[in-house]
Scaffold this motif. Structure first.
Motif, PDB file in Angstrom:
ATOM      1  N   CYS A  67       0.852  -1.183   0.000  1.00 22.99           N
ATOM      2  CA  CYS A  67       0.000   0.000   0.000  1.00 22.99           C
ATOM      3  C   CYS A  67       0.890   1.235   0.000  1.00 22.99           C
ATOM      4  O   CYS A  67       2.086   1.143   0.268  1.00 22.99           O
ATOM      5  N   GLY A  68       0.278   2.369  -0.331  1.00 24.56           N
ATOM      6  CA  GLY A  68       1.048   3.603  -0.450  1.00 24.56           C
ATOM      7  C   GLY A  68       1.142   4.037  -1.906  1.00 24.56           C
ATOM      8  O   GLY A  68       0.502   3.449  -2.786  1.00 24.56           O
ATOM      9  N   ASP A  69       1.968   5.049  -2.163  1.00 20.65           N
ATOM     10  CA  ASP A  69       2.102   5.577  -3.527  1.00 20.65           C
ATOM     11  C   ASP A  69       2.807   4.590  -4.447  1.00 20.65           C
ATOM     12  O   ASP A  69       2.651   4.654  -5.667  1.00 20.65           O
ATOM     13  N   LEU A  70       3.598   3.721  -3.860  1.00 23.73           N
ATOM     14  CA  LEU A  70       4.366   2.762  -4.655  1.00 23.73           C
ATOM     15  C   LEU A  70       4.327   1.398  -3.980  1.00 23.73           C
ATOM     16  O   LEU A  70       4.258   1.307  -2.754  1.00 23.73           O
ATOM     17  N   GLY A  71       4.382   0.355  -4.783  1.00 20.26           N
ATOM     18  CA  GLY A  71       4.451  -1.002  -4.231  1.00 20.26           C
ATOM     19  C   GLY A  71       5.679  -1.704  -4.790  1.00 20.26           C
ATOM     20  O   GLY A  71       6.104  -1.432  -5.918  1.00 20.26           O
ATOM     21  N   TRP A  72       6.249  -2.613  -3.969  1.00 22.19           N
ATOM     22  CA  TRP A  72       7.436  -3.344  -4.431  1.00 22.19           C
ATOM     23  C   TRP A  72       6.984  -4.571  -5.200  1.00 22.19           C
ATOM     24  O   TRP A  72       6.206  -5.384  -4.681  1.00 22.19           O
ATOM     25  N   VAL A  73       7.450  -4.665  -6.428  1.00 21.90           N
ATOM     26  CA  VAL A  73       7.063  -5.816  -7.241  1.00 21.90           C
ATOM     27  C   VAL A  73       8.301  -6.511  -7.801  1.00 21.90           C
ATOM     28  O   VAL A  73       9.360  -5.901  -7.980  1.00 21.90           O
ATOM     29  N   THR A  74       8.133  -7.790  -8.046  1.00 25.34           N
ATOM     30  CA  THR A  74       9.178  -8.541  -8.733  1.00 25.34           C
ATOM     31  C   THR A  74       8.502  -9.483  -9.719  1.00 25.34           C
ATOM     32  O   THR A  74       7.399  -9.989  -9.483  1.00 25.34           O
ATOM     33  N   ASP A  75       9.178  -9.662 -10.851  1.00 28.54           N
ATOM     34  CA  ASP A  75       8.737 -10.636 -11.840  1.00 28.54           C
ATOM     35  C   ASP A  75       9.970 -11.033 -12.653  1.00 28.54           C
ATOM     36  O   ASP A  75      11.090 -10.714 -12.255  1.00 28.54           O
ATOM     37  N   ARG A  76       9.779 -11.701 -13.758  1.00 25.00           N
ATOM     38  CA  ARG A  76      10.918 -12.167 -14.552  1.00 25.00           C
ATOM     39  C   ARG A  76      11.785 -11.011 -15.035  1.00 25.00           C
ATOM     40  O   ARG A  76      12.946 -11.191 -15.361  1.00 25.00           O
ATOM     41  N   HIS A  77      11.235  -9.794 -15.062  1.00 31.39           N
ATOM     42  CA  HIS A  77      12.001  -8.641 -15.565  1.00 31.39           C
ATOM     43  C   HIS A  77      12.837  -7.967 -14.492  1.00 31.39           C
ATOM     44  O   HIS A  77      13.651  -7.101 -14.803  1.00 31.39           O
ATOM     45  N   GLY A  78      12.610  -8.256 -13.220  1.00 34.30           N
ATOM     46  CA  GLY A  78      13.432  -7.649 -12.176  1.00 34.30           C
ATOM     47  C   GLY A  78      12.612  -7.147 -11.002  1.00 34.30           C
ATOM     48  O   GLY A  78      11.386  -7.330 -10.952  1.00 34.30           O
ATOM     49  N   TYR A  79      13.319  -6.533 -10.060  1.00 35.49           N
ATOM     50  CA  TYR A  79      12.711  -5.936  -8.866  1.00 35.49           C
ATOM     51  C   TYR A  79      12.497  -4.457  -9.133  1.00 35.49           C
ATOM     52  O   TYR A  79      13.374  -3.794  -9.688  1.00 35.49           O
ATOM     53  N   ARG A  80      11.380  -3.906  -8.690  1.00 35.17           N
ATOM     54  CA  ARG A  80      11.173  -2.465  -8.871  1.00 35.17           C
ATOM     55  C   ARG A  80       9.998  -1.979  -8.022  1.00 35.17           C
ATOM     56  O   ARG A  80       9.234  -2.787  -7.476  1.00 35.17           O
ATOM     57  N   TYR A  81       9.843  -0.669  -7.966  1.00 36.06           N
ATOM     58  CA  TYR A  81       8.656  -0.071  -7.348  1.00 36.06           C
ATOM     59  C   TYR A  81       7.699   0.337  -8.447  1.00 36.06           C
ATOM     60  O   TYR A  81       8.116   0.907  -9.466  1.00 36.06           O
ATOM     61  N   SER A  82       6.431   0.071  -8.229  1.00 31.98           N
ATOM     62  CA  SER A  82       5.425   0.388  -9.238  1.00 31.98           C
ATOM     63  C   SER A  82       4.291   1.188  -8.595  1.00 31.98           C
ATOM     64  O   SER A  82       3.843   0.857  -7.495  1.00 31.98           O
ATOM     65  N   PRO A  83       3.799   2.232  -9.278  1.00 30.90           N
ATOM     66  CA  PRO A  83       2.667   2.990  -8.732  1.00 30.90           C
ATOM     67  C   PRO A  83       1.343   2.228  -8.826  1.00 30.90           C
ATOM     68  O   PRO A  83       0.355   2.612  -8.199  1.00 30.90           O
ATOM     69  N   THR A  84       1.328   1.164  -9.599  1.00 28.54           N
ATOM     70  CA  THR A  84       0.086   0.385  -9.751  1.00 28.54           C
ATOM     71  C   THR A  84       0.332  -1.086  -9.427  1.00 28.54           C
ATOM     72  O   THR A  84       1.449  -1.589  -9.518  1.00 28.54           O
ATOM     73  N   ASP A  85      -0.763  -1.746  -9.047  1.00 24.48           N
ATOM     74  CA  ASP A  85      -0.732  -3.183  -8.758  1.00 24.48           C
ATOM     75  C   ASP A  85      -0.791  -3.942 -10.088  1.00 24.48           C
ATOM     76  O   ASP A  85      -1.760  -3.785 -10.840  1.00 24.48           O
ATOM     77  N   PRO A  86       0.214  -4.750 -10.398  1.00 27.60           N
ATOM     78  CA  PRO A  86       0.188  -5.464 -11.682  1.00 27.60           C
ATOM     79  C   PRO A  86      -1.013  -6.403 -11.847  1.00 27.60           C
ATOM     80  O   PRO A  86      -1.367  -6.760 -12.970  1.00 27.60           O
ATOM     81  N   LEU A  87      -1.685  -6.756 -10.732  1.00 24.79           N
ATOM     82  CA  LEU A  87      -2.843  -7.660 -10.872  1.00 24.79           C
ATOM     83  C   LEU A  87      -4.027  -6.967 -11.547  1.00 24.79           C
ATOM     84  O   LEU A  87      -4.803  -7.599 -12.248  1.00 24.79           O
ATOM     85  N   ASP A  88      -4.183  -5.657 -11.311  1.00 22.68           N
ATOM     86  CA  ASP A  88      -5.338  -4.979 -11.930  1.00 22.68           C
ATOM     87  C   ASP A  88      -4.975  -3.614 -12.538  1.00 22.68           C
ATOM     88  O   ASP A  88      -5.863  -2.880 -12.970  1.00 22.68           O
ATOM     89  N   ASP A  89      -3.692  -3.280 -12.534  1.00 22.49           N
ATOM     90  CA  ASP A  89      -3.230  -1.994 -13.077  1.00 22.49           C
ATOM     91  C   ASP A  89      -3.850  -0.776 -12.400  1.00 22.49           C
ATOM     92  O   ASP A  89      -3.851   0.306 -12.978  1.00 22.49           O
ATOM     93  N   GLN A  90      -4.346  -0.949 -11.199  1.00 21.17           N
ATOM     94  CA  GLN A  90      -4.916   0.165 -10.422  1.00 21.17           C
ATOM     95  C   GLN A  90      -3.889   0.623  -9.391  1.00 21.17           C
ATOM     96  O   GLN A  90      -3.028  -0.158  -8.984  1.00 21.17           O
ATOM     97  N   PRO A  91      -3.996   1.910  -8.954  1.00 25.29           N
ATOM     98  CA  PRO A  91      -3.106   2.349  -7.871  1.00 25.29           C
ATOM     99  C   PRO A  91      -3.251   1.437  -6.652  1.00 25.29           C
ATOM    100  O   PRO A  91      -4.329   0.875  -6.405  1.00 25.29           O
ATOM    101  N   TRP A  92      -2.176   1.305  -5.887  1.00 23.22           N
ATOM    102  CA  TRP A  92      -2.224   0.536  -4.638  1.00 23.22           C
ATOM    103  C   TRP A  92      -3.158   1.234  -3.659  1.00 23.22           C
ATOM    104  O   TRP A  92      -3.328   2.456  -3.732  1.00 23.22           O
TER     105      TRP A  92
END
Ligand code: SIN
Ligand code: FE2
Length: 217
Positions: A67-92
């Motif tokens: 939760c917050g402005d950014l979320g920590w995500v990891t996938d085959r492309h690497g580790y990063r912070y994302s402003p949206t949740d990759p599950l639904d592309d909506q802000p966290w």
């Protein structure tokens, strides 16, 4: 002297040093724990826990959400912070007020005033789940501390040093404990041993939650 014992019971323990700039605040969030767990469940109702995959292709044993402005995500492309949740592309989901206040209070207690996190990573450990030794280094801001809050079942936390070869010290971390590391120990290696089969807490059963607050940018 009936009141004396009560008084002692509510005295917060002094912060315990783990390394330069790193502190263990025993029981710091005990009074707020139920509120934090309620707010955590609300975050998870919007952004569900999921087992992310590392760039190397391994599924992480701890389930995560953010939760917050950014979320920590990891996938085959690497580790990063994302402003949206990759599950639904909506802000966290926004940081709950209880989370913000507690993070700032804990940081201040450890000597880091004015901490305003942009992200809270929420880890959920079930029996056997672990987190291998790693550094938190995906943040651009390496000045602000990491604030790490433990809720539910106890676990063995490993706090190492600036390189992987430093033998980590194990600390039994319990419900309500907070760890804060910054300054000279901001990039120290850390992790948790597998959650034990008998680990248990009245509020969460065999589950442990960990909130890590980060200032990213
Ligand atoms: C982490 O380093 O991301 C989590 C550590 C913990 O679960 O205590
Ligand atoms: Fe970490």
């Amino acid at each position: 002297m009936a009141g004396t014992l009560d008084l002692f019971e509510h005295q917060p323990e002094p912060p315990q040093p783990l390394a330069e700039g790193a502190w263990l605040l025993r029981g710091f969030v005990l009074d707020d724990a139920e509120q934090l767990l309620t707010d955590l469940q609300q975050v998870a109702a919007r952004a569900p826990f999921r087992h992310q995959v590392t760039p190397g292709g391994y599924s992480m044993s701890a389930a995560m959400t953010s939760c917050g402005d950014l979320g920590w995500v990891t996938d085959r492309h690497g580790y990063r912070y994302s402003p949206t949740d990759p599950l639904d592309d909506q802000p966290w989901p926004a940081l709950p007020e209880s989370f913000k206040q507690l993070a700032a209070r804990a940081a201040e207690r450890a000597g880091y005033p004015g901490f305003a996190p942009q992200s809270c990573l929420i880890n959920r450990y079930e029996t056997g789940a672990r987190m291998a030794l790693h550094q938190d280094k995906d943040e651009q801001d390496l000045f602000a501390p990491i604030v790490s809050v433990s809720l539910g079942a106890p676990i063995s936390f490993m706090f190492g040093g600036p390189t992987r070869s430093h033998q980590p010290v194990r600390w039994k971390i319990e419900h309500g404990d907070v760890l804060v590391w910054g300054g000279p120990s901001r990039l120290f290696f850390h992790g948790v041993a597998p959650l034990g089969k008998r680990a248990d807490h009245p509020l969460t059963g065999s589950v442990r939650y960990n909130l890590t607050f980060r200032k990213v940018r």
